[in-house]
Design a protein around this motif. Structure first.
Motif, PDB file in Angstrom:
ATOM      1  N   LEU A 119       0.836  -1.199   0.000  1.00  0.00           N
ATOM      2  CA  LEU A 119       0.000   0.000   0.000  1.00  0.00           C
ATOM      3  C   LEU A 119       0.874   1.254   0.000  1.00  0.00           C
ATOM      4  O   LEU A 119       0.617   2.205  -0.745  1.00  0.00           O
ATOM      5  N   SER A 120       1.923   1.249   0.790  1.00  0.00           N
ATOM      6  CA  SER A 120       2.840   2.392   0.845  1.00  0.00           C
ATOM      7  C   SER A 120       3.565   2.592  -0.485  1.00  0.00           C
ATOM      8  O   SER A 120       3.700   3.720  -0.964  1.00  0.00           O
ATOM      9  N   LEU A 121       4.024   1.501  -1.073  1.00  0.00           N
ATOM     10  CA  LEU A 121       4.727   1.598  -2.353  1.00  0.00           C
ATOM     11  C   LEU A 121       3.807   2.119  -3.450  1.00  0.00           C
ATOM     12  O   LEU A 121       4.194   2.970  -4.252  1.00  0.00           O
ATOM     13  N   LEU A 122       2.588   1.611  -3.494  1.00  0.00           N
ATOM     14  CA  LEU A 122       1.629   2.077  -4.493  1.00  0.00           C
ATOM     15  C   LEU A 122       1.266   3.540  -4.261  1.00  0.00           C
ATOM     16  O   LEU A 122       1.154   4.313  -5.209  1.00  0.00           O
ATOM     17  N   SER A 123       1.095   3.927  -3.012  1.00  0.00           N
ATOM     18  CA  SER A 123       0.780   5.321  -2.689  1.00  0.00           C
ATOM     19  C   SER A 123       1.913   6.245  -3.111  1.00  0.00           C
ATOM     20  O   SER A 123       1.679   7.324  -3.668  1.00  0.00           O
ATOM     21  N   PHE A 124       3.157   5.815  -2.874  1.00  0.00           N
ATOM     22  CA  PHE A 124       4.298   6.633  -3.270  1.00  0.00           C
ATOM     23  C   PHE A 124       4.377   6.742  -4.793  1.00  0.00           C
ATOM     24  O   PHE A 124       4.697   7.807  -5.326  1.00  0.00           O
ATOM     25  N   GLY A 125       4.079   5.651  -5.496  1.00  0.00           N
ATOM     26  CA  GLY A 125       4.053   5.693  -6.956  1.00  0.00           C
ATOM     27  C   GLY A 125       3.013   6.679  -7.468  1.00  0.00           C
ATOM     28  O   GLY A 125       3.261   7.435  -8.412  1.00  0.00           O
ATOM     29  N   LEU A 126       1.844   6.690  -6.832  1.00  0.00           N
ATOM     30  CA  LEU A 126       0.799   7.642  -7.220  1.00  0.00           C
ATOM     31  C   LEU A 126       1.211   9.074  -6.885  1.00  0.00           C
ATOM     32  O   LEU A 126       0.906  10.000  -7.636  1.00  0.00           O
ATOM     33  N   TYR A 127       1.925   9.257  -5.778  1.00  0.00           N
ATOM     34  CA  TYR A 127       2.453  10.574  -5.419  1.00  0.00           C
ATOM     35  C   TYR A 127       3.427  11.057  -6.503  1.00  0.00           C
ATOM     36  O   TYR A 127       3.338  12.206  -6.967  1.00  0.00           O
ATOM     37  N   LEU A 128       4.359  10.181  -6.896  1.00  0.00           N
ATOM     38  CA  LEU A 128       5.320  10.566  -7.939  1.00  0.00           C
ATOM     39  C   LEU A 128       4.610  10.901  -9.250  1.00  0.00           C
ATOM     40  O   LEU A 128       5.021  11.809  -9.960  1.00  0.00           O
ATOM     41  N   GLN A 129       3.532  10.181  -9.534  1.00  0.00           N
ATOM     42  CA  GLN A 129       2.807  10.415 -10.781  1.00  0.00           C
ATOM     43  C   GLN A 129       1.990  11.697 -10.730  1.00  0.00           C
ATOM     44  O   GLN A 129       2.087  12.535 -11.619  1.00  0.00           O
ATOM     45  N   HIS A 130       1.175  11.840  -9.703  1.00  0.00           N
ATOM     46  CA  HIS A 130       0.200  12.933  -9.684  1.00  0.00           C
ATOM     47  C   HIS A 130       0.723  14.234  -9.071  1.00  0.00           C
ATOM     48  O   HIS A 130       0.226  15.312  -9.417  1.00  0.00           O
ATOM     49  N   VAL A 131       1.715  14.150  -8.191  1.00  0.00           N
ATOM     50  CA  VAL A 131       2.247  15.361  -7.567  1.00  0.00           C
ATOM     51  C   VAL A 131       3.541  15.800  -8.252  1.00  0.00           C
ATOM     52  O   VAL A 131       3.712  16.976  -8.560  1.00  0.00           O
ATOM     53  N   LYS A 132       4.419  14.855  -8.511  1.00  0.00           N
ATOM     54  CA  LYS A 132       5.714  15.185  -9.126  1.00  0.00           C
ATOM     55  C   LYS A 132       5.688  15.139 -10.650  1.00  0.00           C
ATOM     56  O   LYS A 132       6.641  15.533 -11.292  1.00  0.00           O
ATOM     57  N   GLY A 133       4.604  14.625 -11.224  1.00  0.00           N
ATOM     58  CA  GLY A 133       4.454  14.638 -12.673  1.00  0.00           C
ATOM     59  C   GLY A 133       5.234  13.573 -13.429  1.00  0.00           C
ATOM     60  O   GLY A 133       5.461  13.716 -14.627  1.00  0.00           O
ATOM     61  N   LEU A 134       5.648  12.513 -12.762  1.00  0.00           N
ATOM     62  CA  LEU A 134       6.366  11.423 -13.432  1.00  0.00           C
ATOM     63  C   LEU A 134       5.354  10.415 -13.965  1.00  0.00           C
ATOM     64  O   LEU A 134       4.721   9.706 -13.196  1.00  0.00           O
ATOM     65  N   GLU A 135       5.199  10.367 -15.271  1.00  0.00           N
ATOM     66  CA  GLU A 135       4.250   9.427 -15.875  1.00  0.00           C
ATOM     67  C   GLU A 135       4.867   8.033 -15.927  1.00  0.00           C
ATOM     68  O   GLU A 135       6.000   7.876 -16.380  1.00  0.00           O
ATOM     69  N   PRO A 136       4.135   7.014 -15.484  1.00  0.00           N
ATOM     70  CA  PRO A 136       4.693   5.663 -15.490  1.00  0.00           C
ATOM     71  C   PRO A 136       4.734   5.081 -16.908  1.00  0.00           C
ATOM     72  O   PRO A 136       3.821   5.295 -17.704  1.00  0.00           O
ATOM     73  N   CYS A 137       5.791   4.354 -17.200  1.00  0.00           N
ATOM     74  CA  CYS A 137       5.899   3.654 -18.480  1.00  0.00           C
ATOM     75  C   CYS A 137       5.102   2.354 -18.374  1.00  0.00           C
ATOM     76  O   CYS A 137       4.642   1.990 -17.286  1.00  0.00           O
ATOM     77  N   PRO A 138       4.916   1.633 -19.475  1.00  0.00           N
ATOM     78  CA  PRO A 138       4.151   0.382 -19.422  1.00  0.00           C
ATOM     79  C   PRO A 138       4.694  -0.638 -18.416  1.00  0.00           C
ATOM     80  O   PRO A 138       3.916  -1.310 -17.730  1.00  0.00           O
ATOM     81  N   LEU A 139       6.014  -0.756 -18.307  1.00  0.00           N
ATOM     82  CA  LEU A 139       6.571  -1.714 -17.343  1.00  0.00           C
ATOM     83  C   LEU A 139       6.331  -1.268 -15.901  1.00  0.00           C
ATOM     84  O   LEU A 139       6.125  -2.098 -15.015  1.00  0.00           O
ATOM     85  N   CYS A 140       6.323   0.045 -15.659  1.00  0.00           N
ATOM     86  CA  CYS A 140       5.996   0.558 -14.325  1.00  0.00           C
ATOM     87  C   CYS A 140       4.563   0.189 -13.948  1.00  0.00           C
ATOM     88  O   CYS A 140       4.289  -0.197 -12.806  1.00  0.00           O
ATOM     89  N   VAL A 141       3.670   0.307 -14.904  1.00  0.00           N
ATOM     90  CA  VAL A 141       2.263  -0.032 -14.656  1.00  0.00           C
ATOM     91  C   VAL A 141       2.141  -1.519 -14.336  1.00  0.00           C
ATOM     92  O   VAL A 141       1.413  -1.913 -13.416  1.00  0.00           O
ATOM     93  N   MET A 142       2.873  -2.363 -15.079  1.00  0.00           N
ATOM     94  CA  MET A 142       2.839  -3.798 -14.809  1.00  0.00           C
ATOM     95  C   MET A 142       3.374  -4.109 -13.402  1.00  0.00           C
ATOM     96  O   MET A 142       2.850  -4.980 -12.711  1.00  0.00           O
ATOM     97  N   GLN A 143       4.398  -3.380 -12.980  1.00  0.00           N
ATOM     98  CA  GLN A 143       4.929  -3.574 -11.631  1.00  0.00           C
ATOM     99  C   GLN A 143       3.897  -3.155 -10.585  1.00  0.00           C
ATOM    100  O   GLN A 143       3.760  -3.803  -9.543  1.00  0.00           O
ATOM    101  N   ARG A 144       3.159  -2.108 -10.875  1.00  0.00           N
ATOM    102  CA  ARG A 144       2.094  -1.702  -9.953  1.00  0.00           C
ATOM    103  C   ARG A 144       1.052  -2.801  -9.809  1.00  0.00           C
ATOM    104  O   ARG A 144       0.591  -3.087  -8.704  1.00  0.00           O
ATOM    105  N   TYR A 145       0.679  -3.417 -10.932  1.00  0.00           N
ATOM    106  CA  TYR A 145      -0.286  -4.524 -10.870  1.00  0.00           C
ATOM    107  C   TYR A 145       0.250  -5.665 -10.012  1.00  0.00           C
ATOM    108  O   TYR A 145      -0.497  -6.288  -9.254  1.00  0.00           O
ATOM    109  N   ALA A 146       1.539  -5.939 -10.118  1.00  0.00           N
ATOM    110  CA  ALA A 146       2.138  -6.997  -9.306  1.00  0.00           C
ATOM    111  C   ALA A 146       2.098  -6.624  -7.823  1.00  0.00           C
ATOM    112  O   ALA A 146       1.797  -7.478  -6.976  1.00  0.00           O
ATOM    113  N   PHE A 147       2.375  -5.354  -7.495  1.00  0.00           N
ATOM    114  CA  PHE A 147       2.276  -4.926  -6.094  1.00  0.00           C
ATOM    115  C   PHE A 147       0.832  -5.038  -5.597  1.00  0.00           C
ATOM    116  O   PHE A 147       0.590  -5.414  -4.447  1.00  0.00           O
TER     117      PHE A 147
END
Length: 170
Positions: A17-45
């Protein structure tokens, strides 16, 4: 002394939950768009976290702990493969990195799953970029380390529970 399985599974869930939340923070607050492999890693988490949450809520004993440990292990292995591929792409020389391809939404909408998954796993030029680092490691390298940890914990729940049961029967 080892943690109880329920506590272990709940801690795994909180980590995911913390890792996914941090990923969403990086995406929505810091503006880092996830690549396709990042999205797949999120699904695994998500998969690891859901198995761990269900196991924690179930408060399982015996063979159910091993079954949930297997679920955590398999989900984490899937993430480990994707993160490993991502790290490999990041470490390729710039001239050998794949060219940028279509985004994940386009791939999913335009191709059947049997063709979309190989395209996603192949990665693209954006997967080779490293836009953010923490303590010298990229996001995918951190993900790889977490997946390794979850595999080790999942395997320990499989092996140690079996071993403890055998010792108790002697």
């Amino acid at each position: 002394m080892f943690l109880k399985p329920r506590t272990t599974f709940f801690l795994i869930f909180l980590c995911c939950l913390s890792l996914l939340s941090f990923g969403l923070y990086l995406q929505h607050v810091k503006g880092l768009e996830p690549c396709p492999l990042c999205v797949m890693q999120r699904y695994a988490f998500v998969a690891v976290g859901l198995v761990a949450l269900i196991a924690s809520l179930h408060n399982s004993k015996g063979s159910a702990v091993r079954l949930y440990g297997l679920g955590v292990t398999l989900s984490a292995l899937g993430g480990l493969v994707v993160a490993g591929r991502h790290v490999w792409l990041e470490h390729l020389p710039k001239d050998q990195a794949p060219s940028c391809g279509p985004g994940l939404d386009f791939i999913i909408d335009s191709f059947p799953l049997s063709k979309a998954l190989p395209m996603i796993f192949k990665g693209s030029g954006e997967c080779a970029d490293v836009p953010w680092r923490f303590l010298g490691l990229s996001i995918s390298e951190w993900a790889l380390m977490w997946f390794v940890l979850f595999v080790v914990i999942g395997l320990s729940l499989l092996i140690l529970k079996s071993y403890a049961r055998k010792i108790g029967n002697k």
